[in-house]
Write a protein that holds these residues in place. Structure first.
Motif, short mmCIF file in Angstrom:
data_model
loop_
_atom_site.label_atom_id
_atom_site.label_comp_id
_atom_site.label_asym_id
_atom_site.label_seq_id
_atom_site.Cartn_x
_atom_site.Cartn_y
_atom_site.Cartn_z
N HIS A 1 24.14 43.55 -16.82
CA HIS A 1 25.19 43.09 -17.73
C HIS A 1 26.55 43.68 -17.38
O HIS A 1 27.54 42.95 -17.27
N ALA B 1 24.87 41.72 -24.96
CA ALA B 1 23.54 42.12 -25.45
C ALA B 1 23.40 41.72 -26.91
O ALA B 1 23.38 42.54 -27.83
N THR B 2 23.32 40.43 -27.13
CA THR B 2 23.09 39.87 -28.46
C THR B 2 21.97 38.85 -28.35
O THR B 2 21.65 38.36 -27.27
N ARG B 3 21.41 38.54 -29.49
CA ARG B 3 20.35 37.53 -29.52
C ARG B 3 20.83 36.21 -28.94
O ARG B 3 20.08 35.50 -28.27
N CYS C 1 21.63 36.79 -24.63
CA CYS C 1 20.73 37.47 -23.69
C CYS C 1 19.28 37.16 -24.05
O CYS C 1 18.96 36.96 -25.21
N TYR D 1 17.74 41.14 -25.63
CA TYR D 1 18.94 41.93 -25.93
C TYR D 1 18.64 43.34 -26.39
O TYR D 1 19.51 44.21 -26.32
N HIS E 1 17.88 47.58 -23.33
CA HIS E 1 18.98 48.15 -22.54
C HIS E 1 18.90 49.67 -22.59
O HIS E 1 18.39 50.24 -23.55
#
Ligand SMILES: [Zn+2]
Length: 165
Positions: free
Chosen positions: A62, A124-126, A129, A132, A135
């Protein structure tokens, strides 16, 4: 006869490969050249160090993508950036062709960018990604810290910019 069960990068002797930055392919598409770089963060099949965790590699994916696509003048030449399935590094495909040394400052810059990141992981969200929650910024930084040292060091007993022959 074409062996359909192998590709050039499987032919590199992975037992002798060490961390570094390597050109793994040059491809011609008409007049265009594409350079595939092997960003090797840890030694393959090492008895001493683990491959990256999926979470660490995901974070590098990312943040590295953000850097390569938005933060560097080289962004216009970035075709692709993504993780290796073996979790020992990433691939980057660049438009054009240069010696591997040309690309070193770009990836030192990427490592520095990840090392200095202290915010939420971009994307990094629903919605943005496929996984998510998975990480690990601290582990991503640890890997980038080590790899950056490899890129900067010139006194090692191996060539971190050319595949062993
Ligand atoms: Zn993701």
């Amino acid at each position: 006869m074409l062996n359909q069960d192998t590709i050039a990068s499987f032919e590199i002797d992975h037992t002798r490969l060490r961390p570094g930055l390597y050109i793994s392919r040059l491809d011609h598409f008409g007049l265009a050249m594409m350079t595939t770089l092997d960003l090797r963060f840890v030694s393959p099949n090492s008895e001493l160090e683990q491959p990256l965790s999926p979470a660490a590699l995901h974070t590098i994916e990312h943040l590295g993508a953000i850097y390569l696509r938005n933060y560097t003048p080289e962004r216009l030449n970035v075709v692709y950036f993504g993780p290796m399935g073996c979790r020992t590094g990433c691939y980057t495909v660049m438009y054009g062709s240069h010696k591997v040394e040309h690309y070193v400052p770009l990836f030192v810059g990427m490592a520095d960018f990840i090392l200095s990141w202290n915010d939420k992981i971009p994307g990094a969200t629903r919605e943005g990604c496929g996984n998510y929650r998975d990480h690990n910024l601290l582990a991503a930084k640890a890997a980038m810290y080590k790899w950056r040292n490899v890129l900067e060091s010139r006194d090692l007993d191996y060539d971190q910019f050319h595949y062993p022959t």
